[in-house]
Scaffold this motif. Structure first.
Motif, short mmCIF file in Angstrom:
data_model
loop_
_atom_site.label_atom_id
_atom_site.label_comp_id
_atom_site.label_asym_id
_atom_site.label_seq_id
_atom_site.Cartn_x
_atom_site.Cartn_y
_atom_site.Cartn_z
N SER A 240 0.74 -1.17 0.19
CA SER A 240 0.01 -0.06 0.16
C SER A 240 0.92 1.24 -0.13
CB SER A 240 -0.91 0.07 1.06
OG SER A 240 -0.20 -0.18 2.66
N LEU B 130 -1.28 -3.98 -13.75
CA LEU B 130 -0.72 -2.74 -13.94
C LEU B 130 -0.02 -2.54 -15.55
CD1 LEU B 130 0.45 -0.28 -12.35
CD2 LEU B 130 2.34 -1.58 -11.43
N GLU C 120 2.42 1.58 -3.49
CA GLU C 120 1.47 2.18 -4.36
C GLU C 120 1.24 3.87 -4.31
OE1 GLU C 120 -1.26 -1.52 -5.87
OE2 GLU C 120 -1.78 -0.68 -3.74
N TYR D 281 1.71 6.06 -7.25
CA TYR D 281 0.53 6.95 -8.00
C TYR D 281 0.64 8.36 -7.76
CZ TYR D 281 -1.38 2.26 -9.30
OH TYR D 281 -1.76 1.04 -9.83
N MET E 82 7.39 -1.25 -9.49
CA MET E 82 6.24 -1.44 -9.08
C MET E 82 5.74 -3.20 -9.44
SD MET E 82 4.29 -0.09 -7.02
CE MET E 82 3.40 -1.28 -5.98
#
Length: 866
Positions: free
Chosen positions: A573, A609, A576, A580, A593
């Motif tokens: 988490s 992804l 990410e 992002y 990633m």
């Protein structure tokens, strides 16, 4: 009539020599010879003035030997004759001869201010600062310091010899400064690497009302070129036009402008200036060729060389150097050999800078054989020649040759400098080179090189490459007083690259506490990487905070390292969130990633992804996505990636082929895995290991062993992973004796230290064969305390064979090692239920409830093929 007027003609010739010196270089040699013959016939050559005129005339046409013959024939030499001969030597760049002549002159007669002017110019060109200071003292003693020409000559001498302090003092004390004085300072600053001061001096000159000449403008434009100051350079261009030095009236200014616009990436402006020239000299052509070379316009640069020759302008060594630099930069071996042939034809190979550039070109274009032949054929080699060869061999991965050359250099070559140290140390890049590295270290101490931080940093890196961490850290400790941020980064980065992750964290903390150095992006990337490999999420988060505080978080490399660190610490988490929210992502960000998701067994999200990837995938992207396909058993997606690999020319990449072999094998397509493996031309160790593992996974243990033997026969070095694959193959095929044989062989023959994975494979193999007591004894013989994975393998074997008593003993070890692992409790409960001991099952389940342990839910998937 001609004889009667000869004296007046000779006087006229003397005035031409004095007032129109540039015209003398254009006089025809036959014309000069005719005058010489007439002077001999009439006896006028006996006059000192006439002989002196011919000395100067021959020298300016480049016939210095004739000047010497005439000079030696003068019986009653005066000061003017001596000055003329010294000036002749100066004009033909025989500066040492001019100084020797001055020495002879001192024994015969006195000298004048013109003599001093000539000698100072010679010393200036030879950069003999001490002798120049002696002459400066003579001018002060004779009270000639008010002589403007001598003052300018001394100023130029100090500037050219790099003594800018003396030059500035002289300039400040000068009562009258003309454009020559200012030019000496402007050019001196530029020559000594101070383009900002050069421009400042030019601005001050213009502000004080001294009109710049072509030399001032050329120097100022060159300074703008060094600094990349496009606007200021264009302004000086405009000033030159205003003062009458436009593109056609002065060649030196135009040449400087061509070079300036080329280096500022304004080739259109450079080409416009070049094409507008009515007369071009060799510097004009060289400036244009060099500009094209800087832009990487290979074909145009070589075409311009051809046009240059058609224009009857002979290329010189500068032309060849520009083209060789182009060939070196882009690895153009064939073109470089062509330039070499051109240099031989023009007899430019005797120019040492050209030969050194040829050596560098061959070394950078992987033409080691050509470089060696050229080097051995050289009549004269300077230190640059030796350094180029030593560094070139190191650059090409050779280890033996640079060491041999270095020893030869110490025996018979020129005296070594720091540059030699910096090119020999990279050749020590493995443990077997540590002895040579230590010898070099001793030589450096003896030669006094360790006073320079560059030498210390190079030595530290050498020890790290030779896997001697202790020596590298010791060097840093003993040289703390001169260490810089690069020194600390060398330890931190080198330790991470060697797989040592505690040391960089210790070094980072020490740097923060003992020095004033702040971490840069290189420091942070390495420390974050070390934290991720150790799975120290808390420490990594602290470094993240430090990066935010120092604004280094905006550095894309730091951000990518943070993404990888959080993925390694199982915090997807946070990874990410970083990924992002980043406004700018490069391909490496996506790869970090994708590989992070694959590492955390989240192949589904990795594929999702990948569908949104904003860049063209590279080999790292493809390996990560193939790993995700392997985890999911997504054969269809794996086949699509295989097609992409073939279509875009990644077939030669051994890592991709290794991942393809693994994917096809684990998706149940062994025949496809074998086909991929056999079709690979350049098989890496990873490819062989994947194929051995594939055979073992499908129960073909004998084929796996046969393949490992083939690998050894081909001379491919086996690794720790090779034996993991072999032992796993023996486990799946029940080849216990073969497994023991390879385990012992790994230690005794190949010297590979067993890891936990090897131990787990051995316990699995013995357990599946029902040899539980042997497996238990094997675990007890492990030198270090066995980890949970080893005991877990034995507990699973106990469950399969119903050995409850041993299972209870093994479970006690596991509950002590990993009390929160639900799987071990459930495995023990299943063993009790199989034996019908339901009370014990209830007790185990009660412990699970009290500890609030949860088993991760299982899942399965299918891939629907079209």
């Amino acid at each position: 009539m001609l004889q009667r007027d000869l004296s007046s003609l000779l006087k006229y010739l003397g005035s031409v020599l004095n007032y129109h010196k540039e015209y003398c270089t254009k006089l025809d040699l036959k014309f000069i010879g005719s005058f010489h013959c007439l002077a001999l016939k009439t006896g006028d050559l006996a006059h000192v003035s006439t002989s002196t005129s011919f000395v100067t005339l021959y020298a300016r046409r480049g016939y210095l030997n004739s000047s010497w013959s005439l000079f030696h024939g003068i019986s009653n030499k005066d000061v003017i004759a001596w000055n003329a001969m010294m000036s002749a030597c100066l004009h033909n760049k025989c500066f040492i001869s001019a100084l020797r002549l001055f020495g002879y002159m001192l024994t015969d007669m006195d000298f004048d201010s013109t003599t001093l002017l000539i000698v100072i110019s010679a010393l200036s060109n030879l950069k003999k600062l001490q002798q120049g200071r002696v002459l400066h003292g003579i001018t002060l003693k004779w009270e000639l310091n008010s002589n403007r020409f001598l003052g300018n000559a001394l100023l130029d001498m100090y500037a050219r010899c790099g003594d800018l302090n003396c030059a500035e003092l002289m300039f400040a004390k000068m009562e009258f400064r003309d454009s020559t004085s200012w030019n000496s300072m402007i050019g001196g600053y530029l020559h000594n690497g101070y383009p900002e001061k050069s421009l400042s001096c030019f601005t001050k000159m213009h502000f004080l009302g001294v009109h710049p000449d072509s030399t001032s403008l050329s120097s100022a434009i060159s300074a703008c070129s060094c600094l990349g100051e496009l606007c200021l350079g264009a302004s000086i261009h405009g000033l030159g036009i205003k003062l009458g030095y436009d593109e056609t009236s002065n060649l030196s200014v135009t040449n400087a402008l061509i070079s300036f616009y080329s280096k500022c990436d304004f080739m259109d402006a450079a080409e416009k200036l070049f094409t507008g020239l009515t007369h071009r000299d060799v510097i004009s052509w060289n400036s244009m060729i060099d500009g094209l070379a800087e832009q990487g316009r290979v074909t145009e640069a070589f075409d311009l060389l051809q046009k240059m020759q058609l224009n009857r302008t002979q290329p010189d060594s500068v032309t060849v150097l520009a083209l060789l630099q182009l060939c070196t930069k882009y690895g153009l071996l064939r073109e470089g050999k062509t330039v070499h042939g051109f240099a031989l034809r023009r007899e430019l190979q005797f120019d040492l800078p050209v030969t050194n550039s040829l050596l560098d070109m061959y070394m950078n274009c992987y033409g080691l054989r050509f470089a060696y032949h050229l080097f051995t054929s050289m009549d004269h080699r300077d230190l640059i020649s030796w350094n180029t060869m030593i560094g070139g061999y190191s650059y090409n991965g050779e280890s033996k040759e640079p060491k041999m050359l270095f020893r030869e250099l110490l025996r018979s070559g020129p005296q070594c400098r720091l540059s030699t140290v910096l090119v020999i140390l990279p050749s020590c890049n493995s443990e077997k080179d540590v002895q040579f590295g230590e010898s070099t270290h001793c030589w450096m101490v003896k030669s006094g090189f360790l006073e320079d931080v560059l030498a210390v940093n190079a030595l530290m890196l050498m020890y790290l490459n030779c896997r001697d961490m202790r020596a590298s850290i010791s060097l840093l400790e003993t040289n703390k007083d001169i260490a810089d941020i690069v020194s600390w980064n060398t330890i931190i980065v080198g330790s991470v690259q060697n797989g040592c992750y505690i040391e960089p964290l210790k070094a980072f903390n020490k740097m923060r506490s003992d020095t004033d150095f702040g971490p840069d992006s290189i420091t942070l990337v390495s420390v974050i990487s070390a934290s991720g490999n150790l799975e120290l999420k808390y420490y990594g988060a602290l470094i993240h905070g430090l990066a935010q505080k120092t604004l280094s978080e905006n550095d894309i490399q730091v951000k990518n390292a943070l993404i990888t660190m959080y993925c390694r610490c199982r915090d997807i988490s946070s990874a990410e969130l970083l990924f992002y929210k980043s406004p700018y992502k490069n391909l490496c960000s996506w790869n970090c990633m994708l590989s992070g998701l694959a590492l955390n067994k989240d192949g589904k999200r990795a594929l999702e992804l990948f569908h949104h990837l904003e860049f063209k995938p590279n080999e790292f992207t493809l390996v990560s996505i193939l790993t995700a396909c392997t985890q999911l058993g997504a054969l269809r997606h794996g086949r699509e990636i295989n097609g992409y690999v073939v279509r875009y020319g990644f077939q030669g990449n051994s890592f991709i082929y290794s991942a393809l072999v693994d994917m096809y094998s684990k998706c149940g397509r062994l025949e496809a895995a074998v086909k991929i493996f056999r079709s690979s031309l350049d098989k890496s160790v990873a490819s062989w290991n994947s194929m051995i593992s594939a055979y073992g996974f499908h129960g073909y243990g004998t084929k796996a062993i046969k393949l490992s033997n083939e690998m050894c026969d081909l001379g491919i070095e086996v690794t720790s992973s090779t034996f993991i694959a072999l032992l796993s193959a023996c486990t799946h095929s029940g080849l216990v004796d073969e497994g023991w044989k390879h385990y012992n062989c790994m230690v005794e023959k190949f010297g590979i230290k067993p890891t936990i994975k090897h131990h787990v494979c051995m316990v699995h193999m013995l357990g599946r064969a029902g040899r539980l007591d042997e497996a238990y004894e094997f675990i007890k013989r492990i030198a270090n305390p066995p980890e949970s994975g080893v005991w877990g393998a034995l507990l699973s074997a106990c469950k399969d064979h119903g050995d409850l008593e041993m299972g209870k003993s093994v479970a006690e070890h596991l509950f002590a090692l990993e009390p929160e692992n639900t799987g071990y409790y459930i495995l023990m409960a299943n063993m009790y239920s199989a034996a019908g001991r339901w009370n014990d099952v209830i007790e185990v389940r009660k412990v699970i409830q009290e500890k609030q342990l949860r088993k991760p839910p299982g899942w399965s998937s299918i891939d629907l093929l079209p």
